[in-house]
Design an enzyme around this catalytic site. Sequence first.
Site, mmCIF file in Angstrom:
data_model
loop_
_atom_site.group_PDB
_atom_site.id
_atom_site.type_symbol
_atom_site.label_atom_id
_atom_site.label_comp_id
_atom_site.label_asym_id
_atom_site.label_seq_id
_atom_site.Cartn_x
_atom_site.Cartn_y
_atom_site.Cartn_z
ATOM 1 N N SER A 136 1.071 -1.164 -0.101
ATOM 2 C CA SER A 136 -0.114 0.215 0.067
ATOM 3 C C SER A 136 0.792 1.336 -0.004
ATOM 4 C CB SER A 136 -0.950 0.061 1.285
ATOM 5 O OG SER A 136 -0.083 -0.093 2.410
ATOM 6 N N LYS A 137 0.282 2.447 0.124
ATOM 7 C CA LYS A 137 1.154 3.769 0.129
ATOM 8 C C LYS A 137 2.028 3.583 1.345
ATOM 9 C CE LYS A 137 -1.667 6.351 -2.774
ATOM 10 N NZ LYS A 137 -3.206 6.102 -2.770
ATOM 11 N N ARG A 138 1.671 3.001 2.353
ATOM 12 C CA ARG A 138 2.512 2.901 3.468
ATOM 13 C C ARG A 138 3.946 2.394 3.131
ATOM 14 N NH1 ARG A 138 3.452 -1.485 6.662
ATOM 15 N NH2 ARG A 138 1.922 -2.621 5.541
#
Length: 499
Positions: free
Chosen positions: A263-265
């Site tokens: 994810s963007k994480r």
Amino acid sequence: MSEKIKTISKEIKNPRVRIAPSPTGYFHIGTARTALFNYLVARKYNGKFILRIEDTDKERSKKEYEEDILENLKWLKLFWDEGIEVDGPYGPYRQSERLDIYEKYLKELINKGLAYYCFCTVEELEYKRQEMMSRGEAPRYDGHCRNLSQEEIEEKLKNKTPYVIRLKMPEKEIIISDLIRGKVKFNTKLIGDFIIAKGLRNPLYNFSVVVDDYEMHINYVIRGEEHLPNTPRQIAIYEAFGWEPPIFAHLPLILNPDRSKMSKRFGDVAMKDFRKKGYLPEAIINFLVFLGWHLPEKNGETINEILTLDEIIEQFDFFRIQKAGAIFNIDKLDWINAEYIERLPIDELTSYAVPFLTEKFGENILTDIEFIKKIIETHRQRIKTLAELPEIASYFFILPDYDVSLLYWQNMTKDELISNLDFIYKLFLNLDNKLFTKQQLEAIIMPEVEKRGRGNVLWPLRVALSGSKNSAGPFEIMEVLGKSETLKRIANALNKLNN
Ligand code: GLU
């Protein structure tokens, strides 16, 4: 009732494939992978690759993101045959320009009694949701507005009562014959009458995607696995219209090394950030293709994993795409990138590298492009990404500043140091500029270097030239700098020592 199950053919025929990104964020590594696989299918199996922009979410869609998507697709050289900018027979290819089409089809479903206006308020829906959950049921719409009378509907529409449009979901089992995942079953009872539009000119994704894929004659929908739950909804819409659905193929999830969903994480998932870090498009493509696909196994033989886009097309076989999640391993990307930096023709590499250098050292450096090429040549084996280049090569552009103590090799004396640098200076002073090549310089200096001690000569020389102990070797540097700059830097070191 069970659907007639289509057999999965091990053949791809006349594919018309697409990517349909929503411009609600920067072009993402996941979208790039989807684009690549669609592109490969079109090229390998003589089909067409279509680019459609899904911008019906007015609040979240931005022109800036659309531009970013187009720019990065072109940068990756994933050129499309139909769609935005190039146009084609089934345009427009931007959903916000297709509202008349969706309105026509929404009306068709409503008139046939296959979709309906729903006037339930958010509060009512929330109350029913809570109720269903407290009974231990999966929450779904209870069909309250399914059977409103024509008068009731007209009255509410006249009074501008807010509404949504829902599909009448038949209760059945929907079976998807996914080209990658095989058969996947869904019970529509768990989905219920879902919302397909928030107004006649405000369709939602599942509806507009079906209308467009149908209108654009898309026959293979290849996309990320995160869309699998949308597929039974979309099939229900195809069936409501009596249209033949396309063949679906859901690409495996991209996972972090700890197998969590990427994810963007994870950090740099936007393509523009990979670009900024100095990854080459060739390397990204090469890396992406192995996120869910592999080369044919050859017993015991090492397979060359560095492949150009053309080589990938040649090797590509859709049926080697895997079901299991694909691990995103940044070390592998670094390795592939370093390979490309080493292998690309110097002119190509230079054109990629120049923006990184001019950003740091200004446009003036471009007056001598041969000098730039030599610098790149000197460092191409030492870097993994182009963003490392300005740092590692900065001493070529800026006269190095360093502490005088760095000139000393181990426990040499100041007199020795001055004598050694002075000796080299004088040796070069009378040297023909033509002899300023790595080999010639080595041949000239090395005999003397052996007498005075390698470290005692080469260390201070390198520091004088680069201001650093980790630079390229002194002979390589001198070849690039040329005679007059070399002399200037040695003189500079001697000045430092004499002050
Ligand atoms: N607009 C959707 C997305 O960006 C497209 C999904 C699809 O390929 O159907 O995820």
